[in-house]
Design a protein around this motif. Structure first.
Motif, mmCIF file in Angstrom:
data_model
loop_
_atom_site.group_PDB
_atom_site.id
_atom_site.type_symbol
_atom_site.label_atom_id
_atom_site.label_comp_id
_atom_site.label_asym_id
_atom_site.label_seq_id
_atom_site.Cartn_x
_atom_site.Cartn_y
_atom_site.Cartn_z
ATOM 1 N N UNK A 40 0.113 -18.031 9.813
ATOM 2 C CA UNK A 40 -1.022 -18.470 8.999
ATOM 3 C C UNK A 40 -1.941 -19.340 9.843
ATOM 4 N N UNK A 41 -3.231 -19.256 9.739
ATOM 5 C CA UNK A 41 -4.086 -18.581 8.771
ATOM 6 C C UNK A 41 -4.433 -17.132 9.165
ATOM 7 N N UNK A 42 -4.064 -16.717 10.399
ATOM 8 C CA UNK A 42 -4.403 -15.353 10.804
ATOM 9 C C UNK A 42 -3.769 -14.319 9.894
ATOM 10 N N UNK A 43 -2.567 -14.593 9.432
ATOM 11 C CA UNK A 43 -1.838 -13.598 8.646
ATOM 12 C C UNK A 43 -2.545 -13.240 7.346
ATOM 13 N N UNK A 44 -3.305 -14.183 6.793
ATOM 14 C CA UNK A 44 -3.983 -13.864 5.532
ATOM 15 C C UNK A 44 -5.054 -12.795 5.723
ATOM 16 N N UNK A 45 -5.544 -12.618 6.948
ATOM 17 C CA UNK A 45 -6.544 -11.580 7.192
ATOM 18 C C UNK A 45 -5.920 -10.186 7.217
ATOM 19 N N UNK A 46 -4.607 -10.112 7.329
ATOM 20 C CA UNK A 46 -3.938 -8.806 7.362
ATOM 21 C C UNK A 46 -3.695 -8.243 5.965
ATOM 22 N N UNK A 47 -3.875 -9.058 4.940
ATOM 23 C CA UNK A 47 -3.588 -8.628 3.568
ATOM 24 C C UNK A 47 -4.703 -7.705 3.076
ATOM 25 N N UNK A 48 -4.363 -6.426 2.979
ATOM 26 C CA UNK A 48 -5.276 -5.408 2.457
ATOM 27 C C UNK A 48 -4.485 -4.536 1.485
ATOM 28 N N UNK A 49 -5.164 -3.634 0.820
ATOM 29 C CA UNK A 49 -4.470 -2.706 -0.074
ATOM 30 C C UNK A 49 -3.484 -1.866 0.725
ATOM 31 N N UNK A 50 -3.917 -1.353 1.879
ATOM 32 C CA UNK A 50 -3.019 -0.535 2.698
ATOM 33 C C UNK A 50 -1.806 -1.339 3.169
ATOM 34 N N UNK A 51 -2.033 -2.590 3.523
ATOM 35 C CA UNK A 51 -0.928 -3.454 3.946
ATOM 36 C C UNK A 51 0.083 -3.617 2.806
ATOM 37 N N UNK A 52 -0.418 -3.884 1.605
ATOM 38 C CA UNK A 52 0.470 -4.072 0.457
ATOM 39 C C UNK A 52 1.225 -2.789 0.123
ATOM 40 N N UNK A 53 0.559 -1.640 0.239
ATOM 41 C CA UNK A 53 1.236 -0.368 0.006
ATOM 42 C C UNK A 53 2.320 -0.126 1.058
ATOM 43 N N UNK A 54 2.022 -0.464 2.300
ATOM 44 C CA UNK A 54 3.019 -0.336 3.365
ATOM 45 C C UNK A 54 4.198 -1.259 3.134
ATOM 46 N N UNK A 55 3.927 -2.473 2.691
ATOM 47 C CA UNK A 55 4.993 -3.433 2.401
ATOM 48 C C UNK A 55 5.876 -2.930 1.248
ATOM 49 N N UNK A 56 5.231 -2.354 0.237
ATOM 50 C CA UNK A 56 5.984 -1.773 -0.879
ATOM 51 C C UNK A 56 6.872 -0.630 -0.392
ATOM 52 N N UNK A 57 6.333 0.219 0.466
ATOM 53 C CA UNK A 57 7.108 1.328 1.020
ATOM 54 C C UNK A 57 8.320 0.812 1.789
ATOM 55 N N UNK A 58 8.129 -0.218 2.592
ATOM 56 C CA UNK A 58 9.245 -0.801 3.349
ATOM 57 C C UNK A 58 10.300 -1.399 2.416
ATOM 58 N N UNK A 59 9.864 -2.002 1.314
ATOM 59 C CA UNK A 59 10.816 -2.555 0.348
ATOM 60 C C UNK A 59 11.644 -1.442 -0.294
ATOM 61 N N UNK A 60 10.999 -0.327 -0.603
ATOM 62 C CA UNK A 60 11.728 0.811 -1.175
ATOM 63 C C UNK A 60 12.736 1.353 -0.163
ATOM 64 N N UNK A 61 12.320 1.494 1.087
ATOM 65 C CA UNK A 61 13.223 1.991 2.135
ATOM 66 C C UNK A 61 14.410 1.036 2.303
#
Length: 116
Positions: A40-61
């Motif tokens: 942080x604070x750089x990490x907050x710039x990585x939060x996008x819809x695609x990032x959240x979808x990728x994170x969700x995919x990793x959680x499912x895996x």
């Protein structure tokens, strides 16, 4: 092995593993949150819809991988070592969670540059 035995083993596995799934997910989430906070604070710039979808995919895996414990558990219960296994299967949980946390750490380091 009879059908009733398989049903008993599967029921016992579900009773054991499902409550621990919450701990497993919290442990992996903690790793991601720690690496997010470290960058942080750089990490907050990585939060996008695609990032959240990728994170969700990793959680499912990660949760699909958690299900591998069922295969080991039911197989071990069907063996002559059922009683011993039931006493020590928490070790499989601990080892598996540590393994998943290590993998999550490396992924989180890549997701949030600045953690190297």
């Amino acid at each position: 092995m009879e059908r009733s035995d398989l049903r008993e083993y599967a029921t016992d596995a579900i009773k054991f593993w499902e409550p621990w799934r919450i701990v497993y997910n919290l442990a992996l989430a903690a790793v991601v949150i720690i690496y997010f906070a470290r960058a942080y604070p750089f990490s907050k710039t990585t939060i996008t819809v695609d990032f959240c979808l990728g994170l969700f995919l990793l959680a499912v895996v990660a949760n699909v991988a958690y299900c591998a414990a069922y295969i080991v558990d039911i197989f071990a219960q069907a063996s002559g070592f059922r009683e011993v296994w039931q006493r020590y299967r928490k070790m499989l949980f601990v080892i598996g969670t540590l393994f998943a946390a290590i993998i999550t750490r490396f992924i989180a380091m890549g997701m949030f540059p600045g953690n190297r």
